[in-house]
Design a protein around this motif. Structure first.
Motif, PDB file in Angstrom:
ATOM      1  N   ALA A  76     -20.562  25.367 -21.154  1.00 17.47           N
ATOM      2  CA  ALA A  76     -20.247  25.625 -19.746  1.00 17.47           C
ATOM      3  C   ALA A  76     -21.280  26.573 -19.128  1.00 17.47           C
ATOM      4  N   LEU A  77     -21.670  27.607 -19.876  1.00 20.44           N
ATOM      5  CA  LEU A  77     -22.700  28.521 -19.378  1.00 20.44           C
ATOM      6  C   LEU A  77     -24.016  27.789 -19.147  1.00 20.44           C
ATOM      7  N   THR A  78     -24.347  26.897 -20.053  1.00 19.21           N
ATOM      8  CA  THR A  78     -25.581  26.139 -19.909  1.00 19.21           C
ATOM      9  C   THR A  78     -25.512  25.208 -18.708  1.00 19.21           C
ATOM     10  N   ALA A  79     -24.368  24.570 -18.502  1.00 15.21           N
ATOM     11  CA  ALA A  79     -24.220  23.675 -17.352  1.00 15.21           C
ATOM     12  C   ALA A  79     -24.377  24.437 -16.042  1.00 15.21           C
ATOM     13  N   VAL A  80     -23.828  25.638 -15.983  1.00 18.37           N
ATOM     14  CA  VAL A  80     -23.950  26.447 -14.768  1.00 18.37           C
ATOM     15  C   VAL A  80     -25.382  26.936 -14.587  1.00 18.37           C
ATOM     16  N   ALA A  81     -26.065  27.244 -15.685  1.00 17.62           N
ATOM     17  CA  ALA A  81     -27.425  27.795 -15.615  1.00 17.62           C
ATOM     18  C   ALA A  81     -28.500  26.725 -15.451  1.00 17.62           C
ATOM     19  N   LEU A  82     -28.174  25.462 -15.674  1.00 17.62           N
ATOM     20  CA  LEU A  82     -29.191  24.405 -15.635  1.00 17.62           C
ATOM     21  C   LEU A  82     -30.021  24.353 -14.357  1.00 17.62           C
ATOM     22  N   PRO A  83     -29.437  24.447 -13.184  1.00 11.24           N
ATOM     23  CA  PRO A  83     -30.284  24.378 -11.989  1.00 11.24           C
ATOM     24  C   PRO A  83     -31.370  25.455 -11.965  1.00 11.24           C
ATOM     25  N   VAL A  84     -31.039  26.645 -12.403  1.00 11.00           N
ATOM     26  CA  VAL A  84     -32.025  27.726 -12.402  1.00 11.00           C
ATOM     27  C   VAL A  84     -32.992  27.571 -13.568  1.00 11.00           C
ATOM     28  N   LEU A  85     -32.496  27.135 -14.713  1.00  7.83           N
ATOM     29  CA  LEU A  85     -33.355  26.980 -15.887  1.00  7.83           C
ATOM     30  C   LEU A  85     -34.367  25.852 -15.704  1.00  7.83           C
ATOM     31  N   LEU A  86     -33.989  24.817 -14.991  1.00  9.61           N
ATOM     32  CA  LEU A  86     -34.867  23.669 -14.812  1.00  9.61           C
ATOM     33  C   LEU A  86     -35.771  23.780 -13.585  1.00  9.61           C
ATOM     34  N   ARG A  87     -35.600  24.836 -12.819  1.00  9.31           N
ATOM     35  CA  ARG A  87     -36.404  25.020 -11.612  1.00  9.31           C
ATOM     36  C   ARG A  87     -37.843  25.348 -12.024  1.00  9.31           C
ATOM     37  N   PRO A  88     -38.793  24.515 -11.648  1.00  2.02           N
ATOM     38  CA  PRO A  88     -40.170  24.753 -12.088  1.00  2.02           C
ATOM     39  C   PRO A  88     -40.868  25.848 -11.284  1.00  2.02           C
ATOM     40  N   GLY A  89     -41.624  26.670 -11.966  1.00  2.00           N
ATOM     41  CA  GLY A  89     -42.476  27.665 -11.321  1.00  2.00           C
ATOM     42  C   GLY A  89     -41.733  28.765 -10.609  1.00  2.00           C
ATOM     43  N   LYS A  90     -42.519  29.597  -9.951  1.00  2.00           N
ATOM     44  CA  LYS A  90     -41.955  30.716  -9.196  1.00  2.00           C
ATOM     45  C   LYS A  90     -41.641  30.258  -7.777  1.00  2.00           C
ATOM     46  N   PRO A  91     -40.524  30.744  -7.206  1.00  2.00           N
ATOM     47  CA  PRO A  91     -40.218  30.371  -5.820  1.00  2.00           C
ATOM     48  C   PRO A  91     -41.181  31.063  -4.850  1.00  2.00           C
ATOM     49  N   ALA A  92     -41.352  30.473  -3.677  1.00  3.09           N
ATOM     50  CA  ALA A  92     -42.232  31.060  -2.668  1.00  3.09           C
ATOM     51  C   ALA A  92     -41.725  32.432  -2.240  1.00  3.09           C
ATOM     52  N   ASN A  93     -40.410  32.591  -2.179  1.00  4.15           N
ATOM     53  CA  ASN A  93     -39.803  33.860  -1.800  1.00  4.15           C
ATOM     54  C   ASN A  93     -39.264  34.511  -3.068  1.00  4.15           C
ATOM     55  N   SER A  94     -39.788  35.679  -3.428  1.00  4.92           N
ATOM     56  CA  SER A  94     -39.403  36.322  -4.692  1.00  4.92           C
ATOM     57  C   SER A  94     -37.956  36.803  -4.697  1.00  4.92           C
ATOM     58  N   SER A  95     -37.337  36.905  -3.526  1.00  4.70           N
ATOM     59  CA  SER A  95     -35.949  37.362  -3.495  1.00  4.70           C
ATOM     60  C   SER A  95     -34.956  36.226  -3.738  1.00  4.70           C
ATOM     61  N   VAL A  96     -35.433  34.981  -3.796  1.00  6.53           N
ATOM     62  CA  VAL A  96     -34.535  33.850  -4.003  1.00  6.53           C
ATOM     63  C   VAL A  96     -33.968  33.873  -5.409  1.00  6.53           C
ATOM     64  N   LEU A  97     -34.807  34.013  -6.419  1.00  6.84           N
ATOM     65  CA  LEU A  97     -34.386  34.117  -7.814  1.00  6.84           C
ATOM     66  C   LEU A  97     -34.991  35.393  -8.405  1.00  6.84           C
ATOM     67  N   PRO A  98     -34.381  36.549  -8.105  1.00  3.22           N
ATOM     68  CA  PRO A  98     -35.017  37.808  -8.482  1.00  3.22           C
ATOM     69  C   PRO A  98     -34.862  38.192  -9.958  1.00  3.22           C
ATOM     70  N   LEU A  99     -33.993  37.539 -10.696  1.00  6.14           N
ATOM     71  CA  LEU A  99     -33.731  37.941 -12.074  1.00  6.14           C
ATOM     72  C   LEU A  99     -34.407  37.005 -13.065  1.00  6.14           C
ATOM     73  N   ASP A 100     -34.486  37.452 -14.308  1.00  2.00           N
ATOM     74  CA  ASP A 100     -35.023  36.621 -15.386  1.00  2.00           C
ATOM     75  C   ASP A 100     -33.866  35.785 -15.940  1.00  2.00           C
ATOM     76  N   TYR A 101     -33.602  34.654 -15.312  1.00  4.22           N
ATOM     77  CA  TYR A 101     -32.434  33.848 -15.657  1.00  4.22           C
ATOM     78  C   TYR A 101     -32.482  33.251 -17.061  1.00  4.22           C
ATOM     79  N   PRO A 102     -33.603  32.729 -17.532  1.00  3.93           N
ATOM     80  CA  PRO A 102     -33.617  32.226 -18.910  1.00  3.93           C
ATOM     81  C   PRO A 102     -33.294  33.309 -19.939  1.00  3.93           C
ATOM     82  N   ARG A 103     -33.844  34.502 -19.754  1.00  6.55           N
ATOM     83  CA  ARG A 103     -33.542  35.597 -20.680  1.00  6.55           C
ATOM     84  C   ARG A 103     -32.059  35.981 -20.612  1.00  6.55           C
TER      85      ARG A 103
END
Length: 134
Positions: A76-103
């Motif tokens: 369940a944790l993996t299913a919830v995290a998949l969109p962030v884990l599969l997102r390629p590269g860094k976002p244009a706006n650093s505040s969009v995904l500010p944390l180290d989600y894979p870690r």
């Protein structure tokens, strides 16, 4: 019905109320409904059968239930995290995904494994105390 079960039910209903109230602020509910439907399909078609199969094949005895529970939580944790884990590269706006989600996802999985190991150790200790010495 035990008091613990009743309190857990009340807490669950309260959290469902919080979630429902947050949905009232969503301008486009279609995306949320699609995501929720996808989560249900992912769980029922992939996660639950895999957990049951792994629990059946790999784990025997008293360890089966805690390991199945841990696998279900990890899935369940993996299913919830998949969109962030599969997102390629860094976002244009650093505040969009500010944390180290894979870690953080890996740390959460380590926490699930640790709690499972502690539950198994407690069960073994309790079982060994019940047996009379040979």
């Amino acid at each position: 019905m035990s008091v613990t079960r009743l309190l857990m039910g009340v807490a669950g209903l309260a959290l469902m109320g919080v979630g429902a109230s947050l949905l009232l602020d969503v301008p486009d509910l279609t995306g949320v409904l699609v995501w929720l439907g996808g989560a249900v399909v992912l769980h029922d078609a992939l996660i639950a059968p895999l957990v049951l199969l792994i629990g059946l094949v790999l784990v025997r005895g008293v360890a089966r239930e805690p390991v199945r529970g841990a696998l279900l939580v990890a899935g369940a944790l993996t299913a919830v995290a998949l969109p962030v884990l599969l997102r390629p590269g860094k976002p244009a706006n650093s505040s969009v995904l500010p944390l180290d989600y894979p870690r953080n996802w890996l740390l959460t999985l380590v926490a699930v494994a640790t709690v499972t190991a502690l539950v198994l150790a407690a069960r073994r200790t309790r079982r060994s105390r019940r047996r009379p010495p040979s």
